[in-house]
Design a protein around this motif. Structure first.
Motif, PDB file in Angstrom:
ATOM      1  N   SER A 145      -1.938  15.000  17.803  1.00 31.47           N
ATOM      2  CA  SER A 145      -2.040  13.689  18.460  1.00 31.47           C
ATOM      3  C   SER A 145      -3.022  12.776  17.736  1.00 31.47           C
ATOM      4  CB  SER A 145      -2.475  13.870  19.914  1.00 31.47           C
ATOM      5  OG  SER A 145      -1.533  14.633  20.639  1.00 31.47           O
ATOM      6  N   LEU A 146      -4.176  13.329  17.326  1.00 28.53           N
ATOM      7  CA  LEU A 146      -5.158  12.520  16.607  1.00 28.53           C
ATOM      8  C   LEU A 146      -4.617  12.074  15.251  1.00 28.53           C
ATOM      9  CD1 LEU A 146      -8.469  14.464  17.353  1.00 28.53           C
ATOM     10  CD2 LEU A 146      -7.783  12.231  18.262  1.00 28.53           C
ATOM     11  N   ALA A 147      -3.907  12.966  14.566  1.00 32.93           N
ATOM     12  CA  ALA A 147      -3.330  12.596  13.276  1.00 32.93           C
ATOM     13  C   ALA A 147      -2.312  11.470  13.438  1.00 32.93           C
ATOM     14  CB  ALA A 147      -2.681  13.815  12.624  1.00 32.93           C
ATOM     15  N   VAL A 148      -1.463  11.585  14.442  1.00 33.57           N
ATOM     16  CA  VAL A 148      -0.466  10.530  14.697  1.00 33.57           C
ATOM     17  C   VAL A 148      -1.159   9.229  15.081  1.00 33.57           C
ATOM     18  CG1 VAL A 148       1.395   9.810  16.241  1.00 33.57           C
ATOM     19  CG2 VAL A 148       1.358  12.141  15.325  1.00 33.57           C
ATOM     20  N   LEU A 149      -2.196   9.317  15.915  1.00 33.97           N
ATOM     21  CA  LEU A 149      -2.920   8.123  16.333  1.00 33.97           C
ATOM     22  C   LEU A 149      -3.571   7.426  15.136  1.00 33.97           C
ATOM     23  CD1 LEU A 149      -4.085   6.311  18.575  1.00 33.97           C
ATOM     24  CD2 LEU A 149      -5.996   7.928  18.759  1.00 33.97           C
ATOM     25  N   GLY A 150      -4.220   8.198  14.281  1.00 33.47           N
ATOM     26  CA  GLY A 150      -4.906   7.605  13.140  1.00 33.47           C
ATOM     27  C   GLY A 150      -3.955   7.039  12.104  1.00 33.47           C
ATOM     28  N   TYR A 151      -3.045   7.866  11.627  1.00 34.16           N
ATOM     29  CA  TYR A 151      -2.111   7.399  10.588  1.00 34.16           C
ATOM     30  C   TYR A 151      -1.108   6.396  11.143  1.00 34.16           C
ATOM     31  CZ  TYR A 151      -3.919  11.243   7.763  1.00 34.16           C
ATOM     32  OH  TYR A 151      -4.734  12.095   7.061  1.00 34.16           O
ATOM     33  N   GLY A 152      -0.590   6.687  12.345  1.00 39.48           N
ATOM     34  CA  GLY A 152       0.368   5.763  12.951  1.00 39.48           C
ATOM     35  C   GLY A 152      -0.260   4.427  13.277  1.00 39.48           C
ATOM     36  N   GLY A 153      -1.492   4.457  13.793  1.00 38.10           N
ATOM     37  CA  GLY A 153      -2.175   3.201  14.091  1.00 38.10           C
ATOM     38  C   GLY A 153      -2.406   2.375  12.843  1.00 38.10           C
ATOM     39  N   SER A 154      -2.768   3.037  11.749  1.00 39.55           N
ATOM     40  CA  SER A 154      -2.981   2.316  10.489  1.00 39.55           C
ATOM     41  C   SER A 154      -1.670   1.752   9.952  1.00 39.55           C
ATOM     42  CB  SER A 154      -3.609   3.252   9.457  1.00 39.55           C
ATOM     43  OG  SER A 154      -3.814   2.589   8.233  1.00 39.55           O
ATOM     44  N   PHE A 155      -0.596   2.536  10.033  1.00 41.10           N
ATOM     45  CA  PHE A 155       0.714   2.064   9.566  1.00 41.10           C
ATOM     46  C   PHE A 155       1.119   0.787  10.305  1.00 41.10           C
ATOM     47  CE2 PHE A 155       5.310   1.856   9.961  1.00 41.10           C
ATOM     48  CZ  PHE A 155       5.741   2.011   8.639  1.00 41.10           C
ATOM     49  N   ALA A 207      -4.415  -9.615   2.434  1.00 37.37           N
ATOM     50  CA  ALA A 207      -5.840  -9.420   2.142  1.00 37.37           C
ATOM     51  C   ALA A 207      -6.057  -8.182   1.281  1.00 37.37           C
ATOM     52  CB  ALA A 207      -6.626  -9.305   3.439  1.00 37.37           C
ATOM     53  N   LEU A 208      -5.323  -7.124   1.558  1.00 38.43           N
ATOM     54  CA  LEU A 208      -5.451  -5.909   0.757  1.00 38.43           C
ATOM     55  C   LEU A 208      -4.963  -6.142  -0.668  1.00 38.43           C
ATOM     56  CD1 LEU A 208      -4.346  -3.091   3.240  1.00 38.43           C
ATOM     57  CD2 LEU A 208      -6.643  -3.847   2.663  1.00 38.43           C
ATOM     58  N   ARG A 209      -3.857  -6.859  -0.797  1.00 40.05           N
ATOM     59  CA  ARG A 209      -3.342  -7.138  -2.149  1.00 40.05           C
ATOM     60  C   ARG A 209      -4.314  -8.015  -2.926  1.00 40.05           C
ATOM     61  NH1 ARG A 209       1.582  -7.975   0.940  1.00 40.05           N
ATOM     62  NH2 ARG A 209       2.971  -6.155   0.686  1.00 40.05           N
ATOM     63  N   ALA A 210      -4.954  -8.931  -2.236  1.00 43.15           N
ATOM     64  CA  ALA A 210      -5.900  -9.828  -2.900  1.00 43.15           C
ATOM     65  C   ALA A 210      -7.198  -9.131  -3.282  1.00 43.15           C
ATOM     66  CB  ALA A 210      -6.217 -11.022  -1.986  1.00 43.15           C
ATOM     67  N   SER A 211      -7.414  -7.935  -2.719  1.00 44.78           N
ATOM     68  CA  SER A 211      -8.656  -7.213  -3.007  1.00 44.78           C
ATOM     69  C   SER A 211      -8.661  -6.589  -4.393  1.00 44.78           C
ATOM     70  CB  SER A 211      -8.892  -6.126  -1.959  1.00 44.78           C
ATOM     71  OG  SER A 211      -7.940  -5.076  -2.086  1.00 44.78           O
ATOM     72  N   GLY A 212      -7.496  -6.628  -5.066  1.00 42.41           N
ATOM     73  CA  GLY A 212      -7.449  -6.129  -6.436  1.00 42.41           C
ATOM     74  C   GLY A 212      -7.049  -4.684  -6.563  1.00 42.41           C
ATOM     75  N   ARG A 213      -6.710  -4.030  -5.463  1.00 47.82           N
ATOM     76  CA  ARG A 213      -6.262  -2.649  -5.523  1.00 47.82           C
ATOM     77  C   ARG A 213      -4.750  -2.596  -5.583  1.00 47.82           C
ATOM     78  NH1 ARG A 213     -10.509  -0.155  -7.527  1.00 47.82           N
ATOM     79  NH2 ARG A 213     -12.286  -0.061  -6.123  1.00 47.82           N
ATOM     80  N   GLY A 214      -4.253  -1.386  -5.755  1.00 48.90           N
ATOM     81  CA  GLY A 214      -2.810  -1.203  -5.778  1.00 48.90           C
ATOM     82  C   GLY A 214      -2.265  -0.928  -7.152  1.00 48.90           C
ATOM     83  N   GLU A 215      -3.163  -0.714  -8.147  1.00 46.41           N
ATOM     84  CA  GLU A 215      -2.669  -0.454  -9.494  1.00 46.41           C
ATOM     85  C   GLU A 215      -1.857   0.840  -9.548  1.00 46.41           C
ATOM     86  OE1 GLU A 215      -5.785  -0.876  -8.639  1.00 46.41           O
ATOM     87  OE2 GLU A 215      -6.637  -2.597  -9.677  1.00 46.41           O
ATOM     88  N   GLY A 216      -2.316   1.871  -8.796  1.00 43.32           N
ATOM     89  CA  GLY A 216      -1.624   3.147  -8.841  1.00 43.32           C
ATOM     90  C   GLY A 216      -0.576   3.293  -7.761  1.00 43.32           C
ATOM     91  N   GLY A 217      -0.423   2.346  -6.896  1.00 45.22           N
ATOM     92  CA  GLY A 217       0.552   2.420  -5.818  1.00 45.22           C
ATOM     93  C   GLY A 217       0.401   1.226  -4.908  1.00 45.22           C
ATOM     94  N   SER A 218       1.383   0.997  -4.067  1.00 48.01           N
ATOM     95  CA  SER A 218       1.344  -0.140  -3.173  1.00 48.01           C
ATOM     96  C   SER A 218       0.207  -0.002  -2.172  1.00 48.01           C
ATOM     97  CB  SER A 218       2.679  -0.245  -2.425  1.00 48.01           C
ATOM     98  OG  SER A 218       2.585  -1.179  -1.371  1.00 48.01           O
ATOM     99  N   VAL A 219      -0.485  -1.122  -1.905  1.00 47.73           N
ATOM    100  CA  VAL A 219      -1.556  -1.087  -0.916  1.00 47.73           C
ATOM    101  C   VAL A 219      -1.013  -0.745   0.471  1.00 47.73           C
ATOM    102  CG1 VAL A 219      -3.063  -2.682  -2.137  1.00 47.73           C
ATOM    103  CG2 VAL A 219      -1.350  -3.578  -0.547  1.00 47.73           C
ATOM    104  N   MET A 220       0.271  -0.907   0.677  1.00 53.41           N
ATOM    105  CA  MET A 220       0.846  -0.590   1.971  1.00 53.41           C
ATOM    106  C   MET A 220       0.890   0.917   2.218  1.00 53.41           C
ATOM    107  SD  MET A 220       1.096  -3.537   3.058  1.00 53.41           S
ATOM    108  CE  MET A 220       1.868  -3.258   4.636  1.00 53.41           C
ATOM    109  N   SER A 221       0.617   1.712   1.180  1.00 58.14           N
ATOM    110  CA  SER A 221       0.527   3.159   1.376  1.00 58.14           C
ATOM    111  C   SER A 221      -0.859   3.577   1.850  1.00 58.14           C
ATOM    112  CB  SER A 221       0.845   3.896   0.074  1.00 58.14           C
ATOM    113  OG  SER A 221      -0.171   3.668  -0.900  1.00 58.14           O
ATOM    114  N   ALA A 222      -1.769   2.605   2.000  1.00 56.50           N
ATOM    115  CA  ALA A 222      -3.146   2.927   2.388  1.00 56.50           C
ATOM    116  C   ALA A 222      -3.241   3.447   3.813  1.00 56.50           C
ATOM    117  CB  ALA A 222      -4.032   1.681   2.231  1.00 56.50           C
ATOM    118  N   TRP A 223      -2.131   3.487   4.534  1.00 53.58           N
ATOM    119  CA  TRP A 223      -2.183   4.054   5.886  1.00 53.58           C
ATOM    120  C   TRP A 223      -2.312   5.579   5.835  1.00 53.58           C
ATOM    121  CZ3 TRP A 223       1.560   7.498   7.690  1.00 53.58           C
ATOM    122  CH2 TRP A 223       2.747   7.571   6.957  1.00 53.58           C
TER     123      TRP A 223
END
Length: 421
Positions: free
Chosen positions: A251-261, A273-289
């Motif tokens: 439940s905690l794993a689903v809450l944490g990862y699901g909430g971030s997604f 904002a995440l894309r503008a932060s300059g990250r994402g060279e190794g993968g999409s910032v949308m995977s940060a969940w």
């Protein structure tokens, strides 16, 4: 069930003619005979600790997760989550030393506290020494030692108040950490921050790094340790308790990862904002969940507080990784208690878990000796070699000795605590 049986919760059953490999944290307790019930649950925590060691090996000398595919996915599962499990199980170590179901009091309690302090100082010194070898690994041992000291005042609390503290700290401390990091280093750049004694030693982790800016800042990692202490207080012999632990972990794993997604995809402005932060060279910032492949937070935007990537040090990350740690522990307890054949198959991993300090230091020294400079990114056969080497060593060593080499030395060092009156 006797108190001694409860306090030896990590001690595998003795084998005829051989010395059993007990957990070093429980060495001062009385061993139980082969006939004691539910032997499986006694080694389940060591199995979890062995898996944590393997996970840290994968994170350090395994292939780069950004390569993708099945191998990349498996490597990404290890990143951050293995070290979180390691920190979570630190809570078990503290509770085992100070009394698992009933905290020790009087002289025994003072001696137990002294043992924890000695272990903590030893880990701080050892971790600093390993960091000074200049390997590319973010060595966790010095942080681990500080965790011991910070949570020690809580050792007399029961499971419920410890759980409340774990939840409260997970909700509050990551936000405090973000504010402190901004104050120390406005804008998230590479410079700034206090110097002098606060940053000493210069080539290792000083107090500011250990608390706020390092790879495993205590302010965000303490909830893992306190959660481990809370779980250690429970009656792990109970099937009901283990079932509730499994449900809680998932439940905690689903809450944490699901909430971030959901936050990354639905909260306006977060993705940009995440894309503008300059990250994402190794993968999409949308995977940060759930993944570190997009890079670590830069501190340039509070939008990173909605990520749950393992090293983002956010509330959602702490919640999710704590859930994973609890679920892994519950699974290990169930496997070793319910399935004797699987328990026998898992014996080599359990052996590694009983000497996790030796195993951890071994791989840092090996990385330095082999001159491995880029982590992660080693080919699969390098990781396989590390895993085979440590497993064979731990299995053979545990047949003839009660503790791993470094665990024995640590046990000798803590004997000075017996002089406490």
């Amino acid at each position: 069930m006797t108190q001694n049986a409860q306090d030896t919760a990590l001690v595998p059953p003795p084998r005829p003619g051989l010395v059993a490999p007990p957990r070093p944290e429980a060495s001062e307790t009385t061993r139980q005979p082969d006939t004691r019930p539910s032997v499986g649950r006694l080694i389940g925590v060591d199995l979890a600790r062995g898996l944590a060691v393997f996970g840290m090996y994968a994170a350090h000398v395994g292939p780069d997760p950004s390569e993708g595919g099945a191998t990349g996915f498996l490597m990404e599962l290890a990143h951050g989550r293995a070290s979180a499990l390691f920190a979570f199980l630190a809570g078990f170590s503290i509770v085992l030393i100070t009394g698992r179901r009933t905290p020790r009091t009087g002289r025994a309690g003072r001696q137990a506290v002294a043992k924890v302090v000695i272990r903590a100082v030893t880990l701080l010194v050892l971790g600093t020494a390993l960091t000074l070898t200049d390997t590319p690994v973010e060595v966790i041992l010095a942080f681990y030692g500080l965790y011991f000291l910070l949570v020690l005042p809580l050792y007399r609390l029961g499971a419920r108040p410890l759980a409340v503290i774990a939840v409260s700290s997970a909700l509050i401390l990551p936000q405090v950490l973000y504010v402190v990091q901004q104050a120390l280093n406005p804008g998230g750049g590479d410079g700034g921050g206090p110097g002098g004694i606060w940053a000493w030693p210069a080539d290792a982790d000083g107090i500011v790094s250990l608390l706020f800016t390092g790879g495993y800042p205590a302010l965000a990692w303490i909830p893992f340790v306190v959660a481990g202490m809370a779980v250690a207080r429970l009656d792990l012999a109970s099937t009901v308790v283990r079932t509730r632990l499994a449900i809680t972990g998932v439940s905690l794993a689903v809450l944490g990862y699901g909430g971030s997604f959901l936050a990354l995809h639905l909260v306006p402005g977060v993705a940009s904002a995440l894309r503008a932060s300059g990250r994402g060279e190794g993968g999409s910032v949308m995977s940060a969940w759930w993944s570190d492949t997009a890079g670590y937070p830069t501190g340039t935007t509070p939008a990173w507080l909605l990520a749950a990537s393992p090293h983002s040090e956010t509330t959602l990350s702490v919640v999710a990784n704590t859930g994973v740690a609890i679920a892994v522990l519950a699974a290990c307890l169930a496997v070793t208690d319910t399935f004797p054949r699987l328990r026998r198959l898992a014996a080599p991993v359990v052996a590694v878990g009983t000497m996790s300090l030796t195993a951890y230091v071994f791989h840092i020294v090996a990385i330095h000796a082999l001159g491995i400079e880029e982590l992660p990114g080693s080919p699969p056969h390098v990781l396989l070699g590390f895993l085979v080497a440590v497993t064979v060593f731990a299995t053979l060593w545990s047949r003839y000795f009660a503790r791993g080499p470094l665990e024995w030395l640590l046990g000798r060092a803590t004997r000075i605590a017996e002089r406490v009156r």
